[in-house]
Design an enzyme around this catalytic site. Structure first.
Site, PDB file in Angstrom:
ATOM      1  N   GLY A   7     -38.564  -6.408 -15.727  1.00  0.00           N
ATOM      2  CA  GLY A   7     -39.573  -5.356 -15.569  1.00  0.00           C
ATOM      3  C   GLY A   7     -39.284  -4.538 -14.326  1.00  0.00           C
ATOM      4  N   GLY A   9     -40.764  -1.793 -13.102  1.00  0.00           N
ATOM      5  CA  GLY A   9     -41.871  -0.843 -12.968  1.00  0.00           C
ATOM      6  C   GLY A   9     -42.328  -0.674 -11.532  1.00  0.00           C
ATOM      7  CD  GLU A 160     -49.150   2.331  -8.406  1.00  0.00           C
ATOM      8  OE1 GLU A 160     -49.242   3.544  -8.610  1.00  0.00           O
ATOM      9  OE2 GLU A 160     -49.285   1.464  -9.283  1.00  0.00           O
ATOM     10  CB  CYS A 271     -54.700  -3.202 -10.281  1.00  0.00           C
ATOM     11  SG  CYS A 271     -52.957  -3.600 -10.264  1.00  0.00           S
ATOM     12  CG  PHE A 272     -59.211  -1.535  -8.443  1.00  0.00           C
ATOM     13  CD1 PHE A 272     -58.469  -2.597  -7.973  1.00  0.00           C
ATOM     14  CD2 PHE A 272     -59.664  -0.599  -7.529  1.00  0.00           C
ATOM     15  CE1 PHE A 272     -58.162  -2.733  -6.623  1.00  0.00           C
ATOM     16  CE2 PHE A 272     -59.371  -0.723  -6.182  1.00  0.00           C
ATOM     17  CZ  PHE A 272     -58.616  -1.775  -5.733  1.00  0.00           C
TER      18      PHE A 272
HETATM   19  C1  UDX Z   1     -54.839  -2.034  -5.844  1.00  0.00           C
HETATM   20  C2  UDX Z   1     -54.988  -3.102  -4.747  1.00  0.00           C
HETATM   21  O1  UDX Z   1     -55.324  -2.474  -3.516  1.00  0.00           O
HETATM   22  C3  UDX Z   1     -53.698  -3.888  -4.596  1.00  0.00           C
HETATM   23  O2  UDX Z   1     -53.857  -4.929  -3.642  1.00  0.00           O
HETATM   24  C4  UDX Z   1     -53.330  -4.477  -5.956  1.00  0.00           C
HETATM   25  O3  UDX Z   1     -52.087  -5.168  -5.850  1.00  0.00           O
HETATM   26  C5  UDX Z   1     -53.240  -3.398  -7.004  1.00  0.00           C
HETATM   27  O4  UDX Z   1     -54.455  -2.658  -7.056  1.00  0.00           O
HETATM   28  P1  UDX Z   1     -53.742   0.369  -5.998  1.00  0.00           P
HETATM   29  O5  UDX Z   1     -54.425   0.463  -7.326  1.00  0.00           O
HETATM   30  O6  UDX Z   1     -52.307   0.727  -5.923  1.00  0.00           O
HETATM   31  O7  UDX Z   1     -53.857  -1.110  -5.425  1.00  0.00           O
HETATM   32  O8  UDX Z   1     -54.487   1.337  -4.968  1.00  0.00           O
HETATM   33  P2  UDX Z   1     -55.773   1.227  -4.003  1.00  0.00           P
HETATM   34  O9  UDX Z   1     -55.386   1.790  -2.703  1.00  0.00           O
HETATM   35  O10 UDX Z   1     -56.362  -0.112  -3.989  1.00  0.00           O
HETATM   36  O11 UDX Z   1     -56.781   2.276  -4.669  1.00  0.00           O
HETATM   37  C6  UDX Z   1     -57.347   2.074  -5.948  1.00  0.00           C
HETATM   38  C7  UDX Z   1     -58.312   3.189  -6.284  1.00  0.00           C
HETATM   39  O12 UDX Z   1     -59.484   3.106  -5.484  1.00  0.00           O
HETATM   40  C8  UDX Z   1     -57.752   4.598  -6.037  1.00  0.00           C
HETATM   41  O13 UDX Z   1     -58.142   5.443  -7.079  1.00  0.00           O
HETATM   42  C9  UDX Z   1     -58.393   4.997  -4.727  1.00  0.00           C
HETATM   43  O14 UDX Z   1     -58.488   6.383  -4.590  1.00  0.00           O
HETATM   44  C10 UDX Z   1     -59.756   4.346  -4.865  1.00  0.00           C
HETATM   45  N1  UDX Z   1     -60.426   4.094  -3.576  1.00  0.00           N
HETATM   46  C11 UDX Z   1     -59.876   3.251  -2.665  1.00  0.00           C
HETATM   47  C12 UDX Z   1     -61.662   4.679  -3.318  1.00  0.00           C
HETATM   48  O15 UDX Z   1     -62.189   5.443  -4.136  1.00  0.00           O
HETATM   49  N2  UDX Z   1     -62.292   4.391  -2.144  1.00  0.00           N
HETATM   50  C13 UDX Z   1     -61.772   3.547  -1.204  1.00  0.00           C
HETATM   51  O16 UDX Z   1     -62.409   3.331  -0.167  1.00  0.00           O
HETATM   52  C14 UDX Z   1     -60.516   2.962  -1.483  1.00  0.00           C
HETATM   53  P1  ADP Z   2     -46.248  -2.550 -13.405  1.00  0.00           P
HETATM   54  O1  ADP Z   2     -47.135  -1.495 -12.782  1.00  0.00           O
HETATM   55  O2  ADP Z   2     -46.961  -3.845 -13.633  1.00  0.00           O
HETATM   56  O3  ADP Z   2     -44.964  -2.737 -12.674  1.00  0.00           O
HETATM   57  P2  ADP Z   2     -44.916  -0.955 -15.449  1.00  0.00           P
HETATM   58  O4  ADP Z   2     -45.420  -0.548 -16.781  1.00  0.00           O
HETATM   59  O5  ADP Z   2     -44.646   0.083 -14.416  1.00  0.00           O
HETATM   60  O6  ADP Z   2     -45.928  -2.053 -14.900  1.00  0.00           O
HETATM   61  O7  ADP Z   2     -43.555  -1.768 -15.635  1.00  0.00           O
HETATM   62  C1  ADP Z   2     -43.356  -2.813 -16.535  1.00  0.00           C
HETATM   63  C2  ADP Z   2     -41.929  -2.731 -17.087  1.00  0.00           C
HETATM   64  O8  ADP Z   2     -41.656  -3.921 -17.862  1.00  0.00           O
HETATM   65  C3  ADP Z   2     -41.669  -1.563 -18.034  1.00  0.00           C
HETATM   66  O9  ADP Z   2     -40.626  -0.756 -17.496  1.00  0.00           O
HETATM   67  C4  ADP Z   2     -41.254  -2.223 -19.366  1.00  0.00           C
HETATM   68  O10 ADP Z   2     -40.210  -1.523 -20.024  1.00  0.00           O
HETATM   69  C5  ADP Z   2     -40.758  -3.578 -18.895  1.00  0.00           C
HETATM   70  N1  ADP Z   2     -40.789  -4.613 -19.948  1.00  0.00           N
HETATM   71  C6  ADP Z   2     -41.827  -4.984 -20.717  1.00  0.00           C
HETATM   72  N2  ADP Z   2     -41.479  -5.987 -21.563  1.00  0.00           N
HETATM   73  C7  ADP Z   2     -40.167  -6.267 -21.318  1.00  0.00           C
HETATM   74  C8  ADP Z   2     -39.213  -7.212 -21.859  1.00  0.00           C
HETATM   75  N3  ADP Z   2     -39.557  -8.072 -22.820  1.00  0.00           N
HETATM   76  N4  ADP Z   2     -37.946  -7.203 -21.371  1.00  0.00           N
HETATM   77  C9  ADP Z   2     -37.603  -6.326 -20.395  1.00  0.00           C
HETATM   78  N5  ADP Z   2     -38.447  -5.422 -19.836  1.00  0.00           N
HETATM   79  C10 ADP Z   2     -39.715  -5.389 -20.275  1.00  0.00           C
END
Ligand code: UDX
Ligand code: ADP
Length: 452
Positions: A7, A9, A160, A271-272
């Site tokens: 993966g 990603g 991110e 994620c959230f």
């Molecule tokens: C989140 C977690 O922070 C991270 O630990 C986990 O691994 C993945 O999910 P991410 O989704 O990349 O990370 O970004 P984050 O900075 O947490 O922001 C998430 C969302 O909340 C964004 O849309 C951000 O704009 C919003 N946010 C964040 C708010 O609206 N208010 C805040 O005070 C903080």
């Molecule tokens: P994340 O944010 O969790 O990293 P992404 O969607 O950005 O998720 O990345 C997940 C990656 O995993 C994709 O690029 C997808 O092509 C890859 N993937 C999913 N299933 C398989 C698999 N069976 N073998 C190899 N790669 C895979």
């Protein structure tokens, strides 16, 4: 030692790049079945935008960091296999809309079981429901060659936009493993990788299920803070309080703390929402409907906040935006990323299009193709949706500006000049509270923030 990551990603790519960067003696191969993505990782234009990532990849790539589509070859050669594939919310069958779709995880486990001829440590990096390790173990046990596997949970906490910084300097690294001598040994091996640059006291080890659950709970708590302050933002608008002042006042209480209290148009990101729905579904499956409903409320509040923002735009523009030009500034779910997954912008743009507005989007990192795809779906077009190449262009001739992502460049625009080119009365809706509303009003804007 050889590491393989399945993966390439947002999680797998940066995490492996940093491991390779920090541990030059470990060979790290990132594989993906998506050949285009792998080609991009091998090119000068990486498939994801993360500040600082280019330099890290350039240093390590070709030295001890490799990107390849040879999934089976990399699995066969590796001592440690990170599983970093996507685990989207299920869109079909039992648990649709809430449970995690584990088809990619299962398929990876099957491939590993099929090709492994030597003992492996399998590391779950993707966010997964609690007890997924058990599923992986069961599938691996079907391996007919008698190979032994240890499954570990090592959730990723990077955010991110700050991924490289978070990986270089994590608050903690969490490793869960089986409490058996073999499990402890595997945990120690993985801890040894991170210990190259992370102080030992920040490497926490737990049992498997605690580690898996901690990831969901960390995200649920973070999202809950945002929904809590966003709920209060609605009350502030009704009462004349200022949500930033309230957040500042409560954040000074060291028990509450100042972070993650920024009211906004709503949280997005991969994620959230997914993790909370997943947690809520998990609770329900274990016969805990009250707990399930409690966490589901965090997502409900977020949906309300997004919808409240577009409703406010329509209401303020005299209850109609039909044929009016609305500039939407920002489309990514937060600044410094090109990721749009679950971005509040998608909902806002859809709501405005449903009201027959002419929506012009500008984002410094998101492509027009992505914006169209996210809003309208594959193969669909809507002449009311266009994409501009600058904030100034988007705003020209607009009736209103809506700021949806807090990109730094939106803080320093020449709003007086922009105002001149807009329809009057000109409106601005700051969905991120990054602008000085008093200054905008002095220019002549009818300016609104969140919770102000
Ligand atoms: C989140 C977690 O922070 C991270 O630990 C986990 O691994 C993945 O999910 P991410 O989704 O990349 O990370 O970004 P984050 O900075 O947490 O922001 C998430 C969302 O909340 C964004 O849309 C951000 O704009 C919003 N946010 C964040 C708010 O609206 N208010 C805040 O005070 C903080
Ligand atoms: P994340 O944010 O969790 O990293 P992404 O969607 O950005 O998720 O990345 C997940 C990656 O995993 C994709 O690029 C997808 O092509 C890859 N993937 C999913 N299933 C398989 C698999 N069976 N073998 C190899 N790669 C895979």
């Amino acid at each position: 030692m050889k590491i393989c990551c399945i993966g390439a990603g947002y999680v797998g790519g940066p995490t492996m790049a940093v491991i390779a960067f920090k541990a030059p003696d470990i060979q790290v191969t990132v594989v993906d079945m998506n050949a285009v993505r792998i080609a991009e990782w091998n090119s000068d234009t990486l498939p994801i935008y993360e500040p600082g990532l280019d330099e890290v990849v350039k240093q390590a790539r070709g030295r001890n960091l490799f990107f390849s589509t040879d999934v089976k070859g990399a699995i066969a050669a590796a001592d440690i296999i990170f599983v970093s594939v996507n685990t989207p919310t299920k869109t079909y069958g039992v648990g649709s809309g809430r449970a995690a779709d584990l088809r990619f995880i299962e398929s990876v486990a099957r491939t590993i079981a099929e090709v492994a001829t030597t003992p492996k440590i399998i590391v779950e990096k993707s966010t997964i429901p609690v007890k997924t390790a058990e599923t992986i173990q069961n599938i691996l046990a079907a391996n007919t060659l008698g190979v032994t596997f240890q499954v570990l949970s090592n959730p990723e906490f990077l955010a991110e936009g700050t991924a490289v910084q978070d990986l270089f300097n994590p608050d903690r690294v969490l490793i869960g493993g089986e409490r058996t001598p073999e499990g402890e040994q595997a945990v120690a091996t993985l801890a040894g990788v991170y210990a190259r640059w992370v102080p030992r006291e920040r490497i926490l080890t737990t049992n498997l299920w605690s580690s898996e659950l901690s990831k969901l709970v960390a995200n649920a708590f973070l999202a809950q803070r945002i929904s809590s302050i966003n709920a209060i933002s609605a009350l502030c608008e009704a009462t004349g309080a200022d949500v930033d002042e309230v957040a500042n006042a409560i954040g000074k209480d060291s028990r509450i703390g100042p972070k993650f209290l920024k009211a906004s148009v709503g949280f997005g990101g991969s994620c959230f929402q997914k993790d909370i729905l997943n947690l809520s579904y998990l609770c329900e499956s274990f016969g805990l409907p009250e707990v399930s409903a409690y966490w589901a409320g965090v997502v409900k509040m977020n949906d309300y906040q997004k919808q409240r923002f577009s409703a406010k735009i329509v209401r303020s523009l005299f209850n109609t935006v039909a044929d009016k030009r609305i500039a939407v500034l920002g489309f990514a779910f937060k600044k410094d990323t090109d990721d749009t997954r679950e971005s509040a912008a998608i909902n806002v743009v859809r709501d405005l299009l449903a009201e027959q507005a002419n929506v012009v989007v500008y984002d410094p990192k998101v492509t027009a193709e992505e914006i169209n795809l996210d809003v309208l779906g594959k193969g669909h077009a809507n002449p009311r949706l266009t994409v501009a190449t600058s904030a100034v262009e988007a705003s020209r001739g607009a009736h209103a500006i809506a700021i949806v992502t807090e990109w730094d460049e939106f803080k320093t625009l020449d709003y007086a000049k922009i105002f001149e080119g807009m329809h009057k009365p000109a409106f601005i809706f700051d969905g991120r509270n990054i602008l000085d509303l008093a200054k905008l009003r002095a220019i002549g804007f009818r300016a609104f923030g969140i919770g102000k």
